[in-house]
Design an enzyme around this catalytic site. Structure first.
Site, PDB file in Angstrom:
ATOM      1  N   THR B  23      31.540  28.174  30.984  1.00 53.54           N
ATOM      2  CA  THR B  23      31.518  29.153  32.069  1.00 53.54           C
ATOM      3  C   THR B  23      30.060  29.539  32.274  1.00 53.54           C
ATOM      4  O   THR B  23      29.296  29.684  31.314  1.00 53.54           O
ATOM      5  CB  THR B  23      32.473  30.347  31.822  1.00 53.54           C
ATOM      6  OG1 THR B  23      32.668  31.040  33.052  1.00 53.54           O
ATOM      7  CG2 THR B  23      31.967  31.309  30.775  1.00 53.54           C
ATOM      8  N   CYS B  29      30.953  40.369  32.248  1.00 51.77           N
ATOM      9  CA  CYS B  29      32.223  39.735  31.901  1.00 51.77           C
ATOM     10  C   CYS B  29      32.140  39.194  30.478  1.00 51.77           C
ATOM     11  O   CYS B  29      31.059  39.022  29.936  1.00 51.77           O
ATOM     12  CB  CYS B  29      32.525  38.588  32.858  1.00 51.77           C
ATOM     13  SG  CYS B  29      32.644  39.082  34.582  1.00 51.77           S
ATOM     14  N   HIS B  46      37.464  33.812  31.170  1.00 55.40           N
ATOM     15  CA  HIS B  46      36.326  34.585  31.691  1.00 55.40           C
ATOM     16  C   HIS B  46      36.881  35.919  32.210  1.00 55.40           C
ATOM     17  O   HIS B  46      37.338  36.015  33.339  1.00 55.40           O
ATOM     18  CB  HIS B  46      35.677  33.770  32.818  1.00 55.40           C
ATOM     19  CG  HIS B  46      34.437  34.360  33.401  1.00 55.40           C
ATOM     20  ND1 HIS B  46      33.368  33.572  33.771  1.00 55.40           N
ATOM     21  CD2 HIS B  46      34.071  35.621  33.703  1.00 55.40           C
ATOM     22  CE1 HIS B  46      32.405  34.340  34.278  1.00 55.40           C
ATOM     23  NE2 HIS B  46      32.817  35.591  34.263  1.00 55.40           N
TER      24      HIS B  46
END
Lengths: 205, 160
Positions: B23, B29, B46
């Site tokens: 990711t 996040c 995520h």
């Protein structure tokens, strides 16, 4: 009057497009006065984008960008955020300070101050436009600046929008001066209560 | 041929050996990575927000720690992983801006805390983490040995 969500979104977008136009006009006048030269603007793009697509706006989640964030208080509460590519940020600094682009190095403290000042001017321009349309009073805070990956910077507005929905609203502003083209993405992030208040004042909900 | 599979924001994915999951540009996040030490099945999510309750638009379970992590485990089990062989690693949860508004205060830390709580409830040990700070991270999670590579701008690359 019963309107569907998509109808409300359409109407809201129209109002925000108008806000984008007025705001960008104000911002360009202020910037032109500051540097004492003529600047042109392009009618901005106003879009609803899927949260997952947000980091792709500037060409990928890992692209280094500059983000300027301001707190908004008063009748409407929330955040304003500008995101620019490093190239655009350098062009803006050059425009403001009369310097020329000489490759990318980290911004100096003076350059960062210049960028935050631009953030101040742009935010003021948009808030004035919003205030004119709604009659609300809003006060902006001192801006903060961060340089990092687009995904990381944009996670801030994405998370704020994440509490209201799966789509984000953004206004793309394009400024031209001679051969320079500067693109700044503008995010208006009201709190949920302020969002409702704004919709009502704008005659949408 | 090893394939590196992308996981988008508020999304999750699972894969097996020899693939990897990645990711890009994690900020506030949190990337939760789970590894089955026996089957080498891996999963990554995520996460954007800690909890789905109190949030109006919560139709995407992968957006939240409380709904996303159990779903990730389920997807791994569908591929043949076993919960008792699972270990986890965390990355992200940065504070990108110094925010004064209390309700939005350090969402990064709240995401990390929520992820840890859910993993604890699920009985999955956390064997490594690289969280907090004020910078973004790109992560790559390898099924080969469960190593997690973390890239930053200006702060180098490390493996946990």
């Amino acid at each position: 009057m019963n309107l569907s969500n998509s109808e409300i979104n359409e109407m809201y977008l129209d109002v925000l497009k108008e806000l984008g136009n007025i705001g960008t006009g104000n911002a360009v006048s202020a910037l032109a006065m500051m540097i004492g030269r003529k600047i042109n603007m392009k009618v901005p793009v106003v879009k609803m984008v899927k949260l997952q697509e947000v980091p792709e706006i500037l060409g990928g989640a890992e692209i280094p960008v500059v983000g300027i964030l301001l707190n908004v208080e008063g009748d409407i509460e929330g955040f304003i955020m500008f995101v620019m590519s490093q190239a655009s940020a350098h062009l803006l600094v050059n425009m403001l300070m009369g310097t020329t682009l000489n490759g990318y190095n980290e911004f100096t403290d003076i350059e960062k101050s210049a960028l935050m000042e631009i953030g101040n001017i742009l935010a003021g321009a948009y808030l004035t436009a919003l205030s004119t349309l709604t009659g609300f009073k809003m006060i902006q805070s001192v801006p903060q600046l961060a340089e990092d990956m687009a995904g990381a910077i944009l996670s801030f507005p994405a998370i704020q929008f994440g509490e209201t929905g799966d789509t984000a609203l953004y206004i793309e502003t394009e400024i031209f001066e001679e051969s320079s083209r500067i693109v700044a993405d503008f995010f208006l992030i009201p709190t949920i209560e302020s969002y409702k208040k704004m919709l009502k004042a704008l005659g949408v909900a | 041929m090893m394939e590196i599979i992308k996981v988008g924001m508020a999304d999750l994915n699972v894969t097996g050996y020899p693939n990897a999951l990645t990711t890009l540009g994690l900020g506030s996040c949190v990337g939760v990575c789970i590894y089955d030490t026996k089957t080498k099945i891996i999963g990554m999510i995520h996460i954007m927000l800690p909890y789905s309750w109190g949030v109006k638009n919560n139709t995407n379970p992968a957006k939240f720690a409380d709904t996303g992590i159990p779903l990730l485990i389920e997807k791994m089990e569908e591929l043949g992983a076993t919960k008792k062989n699972m270990v986890s690693k965390l990355a992200g949860g940065a504070q990108m801006f110094e925010v004064t508004r209390s309700e939005f205060m350090n969402i990064g830390k709240r995401n990390v805390d929520a992820a840890k709580k859910v993993l604890y409830e699920q009985n999955i040990p956390i064997v490594a983490e690289d969280t907090g700070g004020n910078y973004g991270r790109t992560i790559i999670f390898y099924s080969e040995d469960g190593r997690l590579e973390i890239k930053t701008i200006g702060k180098g690359t490390k493996t946990i």
